[in-house]
Design a protein around this motif. Structure first.
Motif, PDB file in Angstrom:
ATOM      1  N   GLN A 858      29.466  48.686  21.570  1.00  0.00           N
ATOM      2  CA  GLN A 858      28.624  48.998  22.738  1.00  0.00           C
ATOM      3  C   GLN A 858      29.077  48.167  23.930  1.00  0.00           C
ATOM      4  O   GLN A 858      29.159  48.656  25.058  1.00  0.00           O
ATOM      5  CB  GLN A 858      27.150  48.719  22.394  1.00  0.00           C
ATOM      6  N   LEU A 859      29.434  46.900  23.631  1.00  0.00           N
ATOM      7  CA  LEU A 859      29.901  46.016  24.689  1.00  0.00           C
ATOM      8  C   LEU A 859      31.190  46.576  25.303  1.00  0.00           C
ATOM      9  O   LEU A 859      31.328  46.660  26.527  1.00  0.00           O
ATOM     10  CB  LEU A 859      30.164  44.626  24.097  1.00  0.00           C
ATOM     11  N   VAL A 860      32.109  46.978  24.438  1.00  0.00           N
ATOM     12  CA  VAL A 860      33.383  47.516  24.945  1.00  0.00           C
ATOM     13  C   VAL A 860      33.120  48.739  25.822  1.00  0.00           C
ATOM     14  O   VAL A 860      33.654  48.870  26.914  1.00  0.00           O
ATOM     15  CB  VAL A 860      34.311  47.895  23.765  1.00  0.00           C
ATOM     16  N   VAL A 861      32.240  49.615  25.340  1.00  0.00           N
ATOM     17  CA  VAL A 861      32.000  50.844  26.102  1.00  0.00           C
ATOM     18  C   VAL A 861      31.345  50.524  27.440  1.00  0.00           C
ATOM     19  O   VAL A 861      31.655  51.126  28.466  1.00  0.00           O
ATOM     20  CB  VAL A 861      31.145  51.835  25.283  1.00  0.00           C
ATOM     21  N   THR A 862      30.428  49.544  27.442  1.00  0.00           N
ATOM     22  CA  THR A 862      29.741  49.279  28.716  1.00  0.00           C
ATOM     23  C   THR A 862      30.627  48.472  29.656  1.00  0.00           C
ATOM     24  O   THR A 862      30.637  48.724  30.854  1.00  0.00           O
ATOM     25  CB  THR A 862      28.414  48.529  28.473  1.00  0.00           C
ATOM     26  N   ASP A 863      31.399  47.477  29.138  1.00  0.00           N
ATOM     27  CA  ASP A 863      32.094  46.556  30.044  1.00  0.00           C
ATOM     28  C   ASP A 863      33.599  46.746  30.132  1.00  0.00           C
ATOM     29  O   ASP A 863      34.202  46.485  31.154  1.00  0.00           O
ATOM     30  CB  ASP A 863      31.860  45.095  29.596  1.00  0.00           C
ATOM     31  N   PHE A 864      34.242  47.132  29.013  1.00  0.00           N
ATOM     32  CA  PHE A 864      35.698  47.005  28.996  1.00  0.00           C
ATOM     33  C   PHE A 864      36.469  48.285  29.249  1.00  0.00           C
ATOM     34  O   PHE A 864      37.680  48.252  29.371  1.00  0.00           O
ATOM     35  CB  PHE A 864      36.171  46.425  27.651  1.00  0.00           C
ATOM     36  N   LEU A 865      35.772  49.430  29.298  1.00  0.00           N
ATOM     37  CA  LEU A 865      36.540  50.677  29.473  1.00  0.00           C
ATOM     38  C   LEU A 865      37.482  50.613  30.678  1.00  0.00           C
ATOM     39  O   LEU A 865      38.642  50.997  30.575  1.00  0.00           O
ATOM     40  CB  LEU A 865      35.600  51.883  29.583  1.00  0.00           C
ATOM     41  N   PRO A 866      37.011  50.112  31.852  1.00  0.00           N
ATOM     42  CA  PRO A 866      37.924  50.138  33.003  1.00  0.00           C
ATOM     43  C   PRO A 866      39.112  49.201  32.832  1.00  0.00           C
ATOM     44  O   PRO A 866      40.165  49.409  33.439  1.00  0.00           O
ATOM     45  CB  PRO A 866      37.045  49.678  34.166  1.00  0.00           C
ATOM     46  N   THR A 867      38.984  48.123  31.998  1.00  0.00           N
ATOM     47  CA  THR A 867      40.072  47.128  31.969  1.00  0.00           C
ATOM     48  C   THR A 867      41.154  47.464  30.957  1.00  0.00           C
ATOM     49  O   THR A 867      42.255  46.947  31.043  1.00  0.00           O
ATOM     50  CB  THR A 867      39.520  45.733  31.634  1.00  0.00           C
ATOM     51  N   MET A 868      40.843  48.306  29.986  1.00  0.00           N
ATOM     52  CA  MET A 868      41.877  48.520  28.955  1.00  0.00           C
ATOM     53  C   MET A 868      42.830  49.627  29.403  1.00  0.00           C
ATOM     54  O   MET A 868      42.485  50.439  30.265  1.00  0.00           O
ATOM     55  CB  MET A 868      41.229  48.877  27.619  1.00  0.00           C
ATOM     56  N   PRO A 869      44.038  49.642  28.821  1.00  0.00           N
ATOM     57  CA  PRO A 869      44.961  50.728  29.182  1.00  0.00           C
ATOM     58  C   PRO A 869      44.324  52.066  28.820  1.00  0.00           C
ATOM     59  O   PRO A 869      43.662  52.179  27.783  1.00  0.00           O
ATOM     60  CB  PRO A 869      46.192  50.479  28.311  1.00  0.00           C
ATOM     61  N   CYS A 870      44.539  53.068  29.672  1.00  0.00           N
ATOM     62  CA  CYS A 870      43.888  54.355  29.421  1.00  0.00           C
ATOM     63  C   CYS A 870      44.307  54.973  28.090  1.00  0.00           C
ATOM     64  O   CYS A 870      43.582  55.784  27.522  1.00  0.00           O
ATOM     65  CB  CYS A 870      44.193  55.336  30.539  1.00  0.00           C
ATOM     66  N   GLY A 898      25.418  59.500  21.206  1.00  0.00           N
ATOM     67  CA  GLY A 898      25.027  59.233  22.595  1.00  0.00           C
ATOM     68  C   GLY A 898      26.144  58.516  23.346  1.00  0.00           C
ATOM     69  O   GLY A 898      26.453  58.837  24.492  1.00  0.00           O
ATOM     70  N   LEU A 899      26.780  57.523  22.653  1.00  0.00           N
ATOM     71  CA  LEU A 899      27.893  56.790  23.290  1.00  0.00           C
ATOM     72  C   LEU A 899      29.012  57.761  23.652  1.00  0.00           C
ATOM     73  O   LEU A 899      29.626  57.637  24.712  1.00  0.00           O
ATOM     74  CB  LEU A 899      28.458  55.735  22.338  1.00  0.00           C
ATOM     75  N   LEU A 900      29.262  58.704  22.759  1.00  0.00           N
ATOM     76  CA  LEU A 900      30.331  59.669  23.046  1.00  0.00           C
ATOM     77  C   LEU A 900      29.994  60.457  24.316  1.00  0.00           C
ATOM     78  O   LEU A 900      30.862  60.771  25.118  1.00  0.00           O
ATOM     79  CB  LEU A 900      30.521  60.625  21.856  1.00  0.00           C
ATOM     80  N   TRP A 901      28.719  60.768  24.477  1.00  0.00           N
ATOM     81  CA  TRP A 901      28.295  61.479  25.706  1.00  0.00           C
ATOM     82  C   TRP A 901      28.569  60.596  26.923  1.00  0.00           C
ATOM     83  O   TRP A 901      29.098  61.037  27.930  1.00  0.00           O
ATOM     84  CB  TRP A 901      26.816  61.867  25.585  1.00  0.00           C
ATOM     85  N   ASN A 902      28.241  59.253  26.789  1.00  0.00           N
ATOM     86  CA  ASN A 902      28.501  58.321  27.899  1.00  0.00           C
ATOM     87  C   ASN A 902      29.995  58.255  28.205  1.00  0.00           C
ATOM     88  O   ASN A 902      30.402  58.243  29.368  1.00  0.00           O
ATOM     89  CB  ASN A 902      28.042  56.904  27.544  1.00  0.00           C
ATOM     90  N   ILE A 903      30.801  58.205  27.111  1.00  0.00           N
ATOM     91  CA  ILE A 903      32.251  58.122  27.323  1.00  0.00           C
ATOM     92  C   ILE A 903      32.720  59.364  28.073  1.00  0.00           C
ATOM     93  O   ILE A 903      33.526  59.281  29.008  1.00  0.00           O
ATOM     94  CB  ILE A 903      32.981  57.994  25.964  1.00  0.00           C
ATOM     95  N   SER A 904      32.176  60.516  27.676  1.00  0.00           N
ATOM     96  CA  SER A 904      32.616  61.741  28.349  1.00  0.00           C
ATOM     97  C   SER A 904      32.233  61.696  29.819  1.00  0.00           C
ATOM     98  O   SER A 904      32.970  62.157  30.688  1.00  0.00           O
ATOM     99  CB  SER A 904      32.040  62.979  27.659  1.00  0.00           C
ATOM    100  N   ASP A 905      31.084  61.072  30.125  1.00  0.00           N
ATOM    101  CA  ASP A 905      30.690  60.930  31.532  1.00  0.00           C
ATOM    102  C   ASP A 905      31.686  60.045  32.279  1.00  0.00           C
ATOM    103  O   ASP A 905      32.068  60.342  33.409  1.00  0.00           O
ATOM    104  CB  ASP A 905      29.290  60.295  31.617  1.00  0.00           C
ATOM    105  N   TYR A 906      32.098  58.955  31.597  1.00  0.00           N
ATOM    106  CA  TYR A 906      33.067  58.034  32.212  1.00  0.00           C
ATOM    107  C   TYR A 906      34.347  58.800  32.537  1.00  0.00           C
ATOM    108  O   TYR A 906      34.912  58.681  33.609  1.00  0.00           O
ATOM    109  CB  TYR A 906      33.332  56.868  31.265  1.00  0.00           C
ATOM    110  N   PHE A 907      34.794  59.611  31.555  1.00  0.00           N
ATOM    111  CA  PHE A 907      35.987  60.422  31.795  1.00  0.00           C
ATOM    112  C   PHE A 907      35.784  61.297  33.030  1.00  0.00           C
ATOM    113  O   PHE A 907      36.680  61.472  33.849  1.00  0.00           O
ATOM    114  CB  PHE A 907      36.266  61.363  30.614  1.00  0.00           C
ATOM    115  N   PHE A 908      34.600  61.863  33.129  1.00  0.00           N
ATOM    116  CA  PHE A 908      34.328  62.831  34.194  1.00  0.00           C
ATOM    117  C   PHE A 908      34.408  62.142  35.557  1.00  0.00           C
ATOM    118  O   PHE A 908      35.021  62.632  36.492  1.00  0.00           O
ATOM    119  CB  PHE A 908      32.928  63.422  33.950  1.00  0.00           C
ATOM    120  N   GLN A 909      33.769  60.913  35.612  1.00  0.00           N
ATOM    121  CA  GLN A 909      33.727  60.225  36.909  1.00  0.00           C
ATOM    122  C   GLN A 909      35.103  59.678  37.282  1.00  0.00           C
ATOM    123  O   GLN A 909      35.518  59.755  38.439  1.00  0.00           O
ATOM    124  CB  GLN A 909      32.732  59.068  36.859  1.00  0.00           C
TER     125      GLN A 909
END
Length: 1646
Positions: A858-870, A898-909
């Motif tokens: 959960q921490l990775v999804v909330t904080d680290f998605l932008p910092t890791m290589p795509c 639910g997290l997968l839904w959030n991830i898909s939103d991140y992809f979208f934005q």
């Protein structure tokens, strides 16, 4: 005299005369004169002026002197001078001279004897030297000797030159003499000794080997004479056994004789040394004999000389190699080399085991100074009480023999104690030294050559070449064979000697021999012997009887090989424990249950040092033996009490640790040194090559495994030697850590799984220390640029995820945390591993670990998605998915969706940035792949990378959609279809292709599979208060829900995105697959699923035109909102067997619109595509229909499933809508297929519990909705045909055929397989039975449709050609024939009225086409139909009222009227047979015999009198009509008439008879009725005749009519009033014919 000398040549020519006076002087036998003369002769000879003849004379004279015993020494001198100064003496002269010398050798005078012996030796040498000189002279000249006639003749010396011939004869005779045979050439010999003969033979063989090797005659002598001789002379030695008394054998055995035996051995040594190549077989025998002489039963002196001879062989390694090549490497040959070594071994063993028989063995060690005189302890061997001193016998490497040189001894000498042992020991050491140095020298030469070659040609494979003429092509084989042949014997002997040795130098020598052998075996790659030698050293290092499995298993495999050499066996002897050794340490053994203590001696420590030396210097060739070495070291370290410290170095432990360890001061000083050497040993591992390093690591690993084994099941202090050394080796080799990282960490990971906590802790410690050191080490290139290495180093961290122990996982997660803190920014490519560790969850790990890991995620999804290589985003998706799939905690699963839904939103934005980065990455990868010439391999490859990310997300959700838990499935399904709906616009068009195929269809496949295999067991209500609805109480039902949801979701996507999907190249294939899924769902055995499938089918069929994206929202709803054709709850059908399409779509399209295929006009690009889609849908519909309506073929009991009515109704209802789209190309073939399905559907029975809902009650004649649908379908078809083009009308007959099938149901309900169906009326509602429907209303409705349709289409060509009318009649025959037997009365009435209607339309058509013959077959059918109906076999029911009966009779009359109006008037258009049949029928009807069952009262009614009358009238009308077109027709009617008249006559006659007989009694009613009917008929006939033209009546008829008259008159007497009145009517008309007309007579006369 002197003056004569210069003119030598003339002197020589006349030498006979010159010599003559001197000879005469000798003849005086006066000593003075004789001496003078001999001196003069010698002078002449020395000036070489003696001719051959003179020489002969001289020899003769000398012979006489010899016989007289004068001047013997002077004679010898003269002979010698004569033979050495020139070569004139040949042949007999020479032989005489030699015999003379031999004779002088055997005189009484010792001096003469010795001088003669020396002379003989010299003369023999001279003879051979001459031959050598002669060969030299003729060297250049090549001669062709005449072929030898197989050496049968011993003296075949004709090919030899003179000197050679002499030498040959001499040598041959020497053999004869030694063999005690008469000589051939040395005539005049008187006596000879064998010893002297053997010495001569030996000297010739030794000095002139070339002669024997170059001349085959001499070789022949060697083979044929010398060898047999030697073997023969050896025989006493062979047979002799020491201590066997002569009484035991009847023939006294000749005792071995030392001088001969010793000389024979010398000869043998020479033969072997020089002529080995010639005498291969013979040498084999000699060597075997030699081996036998070492036998314990032979005399001591014989064994001593034999062992000396063996020693001589041992110092010639090249000779030994030849043995090996000639014997050991040949099949079926004695293994000579092996036997020699083994014999030495068993010889040494026998010295220990059997006390020397010759002299009493010293059993206890003698006093110190007793033997050698000085005060040092004498070097010796001691074993089990046998003490054998060791003396220096020869310089290393030379075999200086003592006893083989005693040529002057006659009696065998006494052998000092220990001499044989010392020689044997030297021989062994020399053997080892010789072989190893020879082979190692050649090996090194080869290796250098190989190295040079590789430098020069790096790309080629090196082939061993002969170097310096040393190498022979099979060199390696020879070396290996040598080692293989000798190692067992050597090892047996050396181990025994090592065990028995009491002298440090001897021990050192033995250890060195074992060490060099081990290293040689290692270099040659011979594993077994290498391990055996190393095992021996290892065993010697450990205390006696120390239990160490590695060694004992190895030794066991060796001791099982006991070598038997001619009856002796070489055993590998176990060490004796009572060796007199200085004890230097006492410690505890390393074993699972230690008992007592063990002691180490100085020799143990010496061996340990050798072992360390071996490991240090020869580490590179140890290979797998590292195991043995390290195991031994580990035990020694344990006994000495060394323990590991930081970094893995071993230090002497504190006394506390080993309470029972006692060390002497001697060893205390050694300990630091040993510990130091040990550490150096592992430090030096950095100089080993990669392969050897691997062996070292492997050995440490297996040691460690053993320690792990031992530590199982107890928490005692384990041995950490191996783990410590692994760490140490890893740390010193950090610069090439890559090559050993995998085995090293792989093993430490195993240690981490050990139950012993101390062991596990050390394992984890070592592993984490190595990982940290590895990450901190200044690698070159640095880690940041060497991603592969970074991943390699991080990998074990990930592997720790597989360890089950919580403490280890805890440590792992802590280290992950540390790494994130210290290296988080530089993780880059390490992210996947870290994510892998987070995602390494397993269902058996318990909730707490899963919760912890999930918090990380959960921490990775909330904080680290932008910092890791795509590129890692995909892994995040996977990890989130894996949390969804775990089954420990349902809430986590749902949250992760639910997290997968959030991830898909991140992809979208962040879509754009992600796309850019991924595409950059992609290009790089693409480039790499191209360089390697591979294709880029990633999931969903052809799609762009950003789309792939989406696809991975969809795929993950798809996986969750088939999770075993219904809640997860539902949630995932909703999320999947929602994301596709919400974010699908981002996808590029080709990606949709993958979404459809890889995601949606894949999901459908999985769901279908799971649903079809789901368990049907009822699920008990979940945990206490959760109730499960009955529609969801089995896994199958829960899966059904998933299937319905999924199918609906996919269908909806196809509906809403139709426009987009249609632009994909393979929309058609996708459509087919979707239809296939709909089909299999529709054929599912679950009602809910099959119903939903048909709904989805309708949903996709409602689509008429693709919706443009712009107006999507409104129209899509409208499109979906169109109410589909009525669908009832649906159930499914039998097993799905997909049907092969009869012709491919493309063919069919080409057939119909061949022209337009090339390029459809712009507006219609989808028309073609559409028709393909509709046809595909039609095929699906057809397959579904076929499978669901196909009746079962098996026996009735096996019936599992019958489709329900609502399902079938819905299925059939789809057809009209579908047909609208395919009608253009709808063919007969398709119509037939449709018919099969309609027929099948209608035939399906219903279950009795459903029947009340489908049939309100049996009595109401209603159609079920399914039957309605079937008729509607046919109606749609026929309407389409009606308005359609001409070519469609060929389908009419098929429709008729279908309807007529349904009509038959009225009398013959369809069968469904072999199923027993109950009639509805008899079914009990509460039992699960199958009920056949009431098909009568359906059949009747079908019949009405038939009549109606025929009305419209009677004149159509197809209808005429296909004989539709005939088929209608044929079908109607059944109800008409059954009449009263029909299930329902209405049926036959309807059938009759239909028949009449159809005939009224059809007969005119038939007449019109009479000539074409198209209706020919119809007429008999029609006749039969009339016949069956009018004269039915069924009786009317008893309860039928008279009114009813009359109504029915009226119907019959109607039929006859039809005949009279529609058929008979047109007889000339109608086949004669038919008319005949009709006439016969009317005839039958007009004379009617009623059935006897009628009651009296009703009889007049039941007789169908009205009917008979009509028949008769019609008959008559036809008989006398003047429209007779041919005589034929008239004939038929006349026939009928005559039959009628004849019958009337019969009836009347019978009646008169019966009346007369009955007297008063009235006759039975039916007979009276019959007579009345006959009378009526006659009156009718008379009427007709009156109306007819006379010429139309045949004379025959008149005759019959008149003949009736008398009979009628007879009836007048009857009593019945009814008969009387009828009779009156009948007789009346006769008056008109009372006189025959005139024309008649004239006609008659003419």
């Amino acid at each position: 005299f002197k003056a004569l000398i210069p003119d030598c040549r003339s002197l020589k020519e006349n030498s006979s005369e010159v010599v003559q006076p001197f000879l005469m002087g000798c003849g005086t036998k006066e000593p003075k004169i004789t001496q003078l003369c001999l001196a003069a002769i010698q002078r002449l000879m020395s000036h070489e002026v003696v001719s051959e003849a003179a020489a002969g004379n001289i020899i003769n004279m000398l012979w006489q002197l010899m016989e007289n015993g004068l001047e013997e020494l002077k004679l010898l001198q003269t002979v010698l001078v004569l033979l050495t100064t020139n070569t004139v003496v040949h042949d007999e002269v020479l032989s005489k001279a030699i015999v003379l010398c031999f004779r002088l050798h055997f005189t009484k005078d010792n001096i003469t004897n010795n001088t003669a012996a020396a002379t003989v030796r010299q003369v023999v040498t001279v003879v051979f030297e001459r031959m050598v000189a002669e060969d030299e002279r003729f060297k250049g000249i090549v001669e062709h000797p005449p072929p030898v006639q197989g050496n049968t003749n011993r003296r075949s010396v004709s090919t030899l030159r003179p000197s050679a011939k002499d030498a040959y004869m001499l040598f041959q005779d020497l053999c004869q003499l030694v063999n005690a045979d008469a000589p051939y050439w040395l005539v005049g010999m008187t006596e000879m000794t064998r010893t002297f003969g053997l010495e001569l033979l030996e000297s010739v063989l030794n000095d002139f080997p070339g002669v024997f090797l170059q001349h085959q005659e001499f070789s022949f002598l060697l083979k044929e004479r010398v060898c047999p001789l030697v073997i023969k002379l050896f025989s006493p030695n062979i047979k002799f056994r020491q201590g066997s008394s002569s009484a035991a054998s009847p023939v006294p055995v000749e005792k071995p004789y030392f001088p001969i035996c010793m000389r024979l051995l010398r000869v043998v040594s020479v033969l072997i040394k020089h002529f080995y190549s010639l005498l291969v077989t013979e040498c084999e025998i000699f060597l075997s004999l030699l081996v036998k002489f070492l036998d314990g039963e032979k005399p001591q002196w014989l064994r001593a000389v034999a062992v000396e001879s063996v020693h001589r062989l041992c110092v010639q390694p090249h000779l030994l190699r030849s043995f090996c090549q000639s014997y050991d490497m040949k099949q079926h040959s004695t293994k000579v080399f092996r036997d020699i070594v083994n014999a030495l071994g068993s010889f040494i063993q026998s010295l220990f085991i059997v006390p020397n028989a010759g002299n009493a063995a010293a059993v206890s060690a003698p006093a110190a100074g007793g033997v050698s005189g000085n005060l040092t302890t004498q070097a010796a061997f001691e074993y089990r009480g046998t003490w054998i001193p060791l003396m220096t016998v020869s310089v290393q490497g030379s075999a200086k023999a003592t006893y083989l040189e005693m040529l002057d001894k006659v009696e065998p000498p006494s052998i000092p104690e220990g001499y044989a042992m010392s020689v044997a020991f030297s021989a062994l050491l020399d053997l080892v030294r010789g072989i190893t140095t020879m082979i190692e020298r050649e090996l090194s030469a080869e290796e250098e050559a190989a190295a040079e070659f590789r430098e020069a040609h790096p790309d080629q494979e090196w082939q061993p070449q002969p170097v310096l003429c040393v190498l022979v092509p099979g060199a390696h084989l020879v070396w290996e064979e040598m080692v293989n042949a000798c190692w067992c014997g050597l090892l047996a002997a050396l181990s025994l000697l090592l065990d028995a040795s009491t002298d440090e130098t001897a021990t050192e020598n033995i250890l060195k021999a074992e060490l060099t052998m081990a290293s040689l075996c290692g270099r040659l790659g011979l594993v077994t012997p290498r391990d055996a030698f190393i095992t021996a050293i290892c065993k010697a290092s450990l205390p006696p009887h120390y239990a160490l499995t590695v060694l004992s298993s190895n030794a066991a495999s060796l001791s099982s090989k006991a070598y038997s050499i001619q009856g002796q066996s070489v055993q590998i002897i176990s060490p004796s424990s009572e060796s007199h050794q200085q004890v230097v340490a006492v410690g505890q053994p390393l074993s699972a249950q230690p008992q007592g203590t063990v002691v180490l001696t100085a020799k143990n420590i010496q061996c340990m040092r050798t072992l360390l030396n071996l490991a240090h210097c020869h580490g590179a060739v140890l290979g797998t033996s590292w195991q043995l070495v390290l195991a031994t070291l580990q035990h020694l370290v344990w006994i000495l009490g060394l323990k590991p410290g930081v970094g893995g170095a071993l230090k002497p432990g504190r006394a506390v640790e080993g309470p029972s360890t006692v060390l002497t001061t001697a060893v205390m000083t050694d300990l630091p040194v040993i510990s130091n050497i040990l550490s150096r040993l592992f430090e030096s591992s950095q100089y080993l090559d990669d392969v050897s390093l691997h062996h070292l690591i492997n050995a440490l690993c297996s040691l460690s495994l053993e320690a792990m084994e031992m530590a199982y099941g107890n928490n005692k202090e384990p041995s950490l030697f191996a783990v410590a050394k692994l760490l140490e080796t890893g740390l010193v080799n950090m610069d090439r850590i890559e090559i050993l990282w995998r085995p090293l960490t792989g093993h430490l990971l195993e240690v981490c799984q050990h139950p012993n906590s101390r062991m596990r802790e050390w394992g984890a410690e070592a592993l984490t220390a190595l990982i940290k050191a590895g990450l901190a080490f200044k690698h070159d290139p640095p880690l940041a640029q060497n991603q592969r290495l970074q991943l390699l180093l991080l990998n074990p961290l990930k592997e720790l995820s597989n360890v089950l122990h919580a403490d280890i996982r805890q440590k792992q997660l802590e280290s992950v945390l540390q790494i994130l803190q210290s290296q988080g920014d530089s993780l880059g490519p390490g992210w996947p591993l870290v994510l892998g560790v987070i995602g390494a969850i397993r269902n058996d790990q318990g909730e707490s670990l899963i919760r912890t890991a999930f918090q990380c995620l959960q921490l990775v999804v909330t904080d680290f998605l932008p910092t890791m290589p795509c590129t890692c985003l995909q892994i995040v998706v996977d990890v989130a998915g894996s949390f969804g799939l775990q089954n420990q905690e349902l809430n986590i699963s749902l949250t992760s969706i639910g997290l997968l839904w959030n991830i898909s939103d991140y992809f979208f934005q962040r879509g754009e940035t992600i796309t850019l980065e991924l595409e950059r990455e992609e290009e790089a990868l693409q480039k790499q792949a191209q360089e390697k010439g591979e294709t880029l391999n990633r999931p969903f490859h052809p799609a762009p990378p950003f789309d792939c990310l989406w696809l991975c997300l969809y795929a993950k959700l798809g996986e969750l959609c088939v999770d075993p838990r219904p809640a997860v499935r539902k949630s995932a399904g909703q999320t999947l279809f929602s994301t596709i709906a919400a974010h699908g616009t981002l996808l590029q068009q080709p990606t949709w292709h993958i979404v459809v195929w890889k995601v949606l269809f894949h999901l459908l496949d999985c769901v279908r599979t799971s649903s079809t295999t789901a368990d049907k067991e009822k699920i008990e209500s979940g945990g206490g208060n959760i109730l499960i609805h009955h529609s969801r109480d089995t896994a199958e039902k829960q899966w059904a829900e998933t299937w319905v949801l999924t199918l609906a979701g996919v269908a909806r996507i196809f509906n809403t995105r139709r426009y987009l999907l249609q632009q994909l190249g393979d929309f058609f294939e996708a459509w087919e697959v979707l239809l296939n899924h709909i089909q299999s769902a529709a054929l599912s055995k679950n009602n809910e699923v099959s119903l939903a499938a048909l709904k989805s089918f309708q949903e996709i069929l409602q689509i008429v035109t693709p919706v443009k994206d712009s107006d999507k929202a409104g129209d899509a709803l409208a499109a979906m909102g169109v109410p589909p054709v009525l669908i009832d709850p649906i159930s499914a059908s039998g097993p799905g067997r997909p049907l092969l399409r009869s012709d491919s779509l493309v063919e069919r399209l080409t057939r119909y619109n061949g022209a337009e295929l090339q390029a459809p006009p712009p507006g219609e690009e989808s028309a073609l595509e559409d028709s393909a889609l509709w046809w595909s849908a039609w095929n699906t519909w057809y397959r579904t229909g076929t499978d669901s309506t196909r009746p079962p073929s098996g026996p009735a009991e096996k019936l599992s499933f019958i489709p329900s009515q609502p399902y079938l109704t819905a299925l059939i209802q789809i057809f009209p809508a579908l047909y609208q789209h395919i009608k253009a190309n709808f063919s007969m073939e398709d119509l037939k297929k449709l018919g099969v399905i309609l027929h099948g559907a209608v035939s399906v029975p219903i279950s009795s519990d459903a029947s009340p809902f489908i049939l309100p009650s049996y009595t109401e004649a209603v159609l079920t909705s399914l039957q309605e649908a079937v008729l509607t379908a046919l109606d749609v078809l026929q309407k389409a045909i009606c308005v359609g083009p001409e070519n469609l009308q060929v389908m009419y007959p098929a429709i008729f055929e279908q309807l007529l099938l349904f009509v038959e149901f009225s009398c013959k309900p369809p069968q469904y397989g072999r199923m027993e169906t109950k009639h509805v009326a008899n079914a009990k509602y509460n039992q699960a039975e199958w009920v056949a429907l009431n098909y009568v209303p359906f059949a009747e409705r079908s019949l009405e449709v038939v009549v109606d349709l025929y009305h419209k289409t009677a004149c159509h060509k197809a209808v005429i050609n296909e004989k539709v009318l005939q088929n209608i009649i044929k079908t109607l025959r059944m109800p008409l024939g059954l009449k009263y037997a029909c299930p329902s009365e209405s049926t036959w009435k309807l059938a009759v009225s239909s028949l009449l209607k159809v005939l009224s339309i059809g007969l005119p058509v038939a007449r019109q086409h009479a000539s074409s013959g198209k209706f020919d077959t119809m007429w008999p059918e029609l006749a039969n139909a009339f016949e069956d109906f009018l004269f039915t076999k069924s009786t009317p029911p008893d309860n039928l009222s008279i009114q009813e009966f009359q109504k029915n009779e009226a119907i019959d009359v109607e039929v006859v009227q039809l005949i009279s109006t529609e058929i008979l008037p047109f007889a000339n258009f109608i086949p004669k047979d038919f008319v005949g049949q009709i006439m016969a029928m009317l005839n039958k009807g007009s004379i009617h015999s009623q059935s006897p069952s009628f009651t009296e009262a009703e009889i007049d009614v039941r007789m169908r009198e009205e009917f008979s009358k009509v028949c008769f009238e019609t008959l008559l009308q036809f008989s006398f009509s003047n429209k007779v077109s041919t005589p034929q027709e008239g004939y038929i009617s006349r026939m009928a008439l005559s039959v009628l008249l004849k019958r009337s006559q019969d009836v009347l006659r019978r009646y008169v008879e019966d009346e007369r007989l009955s007297g008063r009694c009235p006759l039975p009613r039916q007979q009276v009725t019959e007579i009345i009917f006959v009378l009526k008929a006659i009156s009718t006939l008379m009427d007709s005749l009156k109306k007819t033209q006379p010429e139309n009546v045949d004379g025959n008829t008149w005759a019959q009519v008149i003949a009736l008259y008398p009979t009628l008159v007879e009836c007048i007497t009857c009593s019945s009033s009814e008969v009387s009145s009828a009779l009156k009517e009948a007789l009346g008309p006769f008056k008109d014919f009372m006189q025959p007309p005139v024309s008649r007579v004239q006609n008659g006369e003419s």
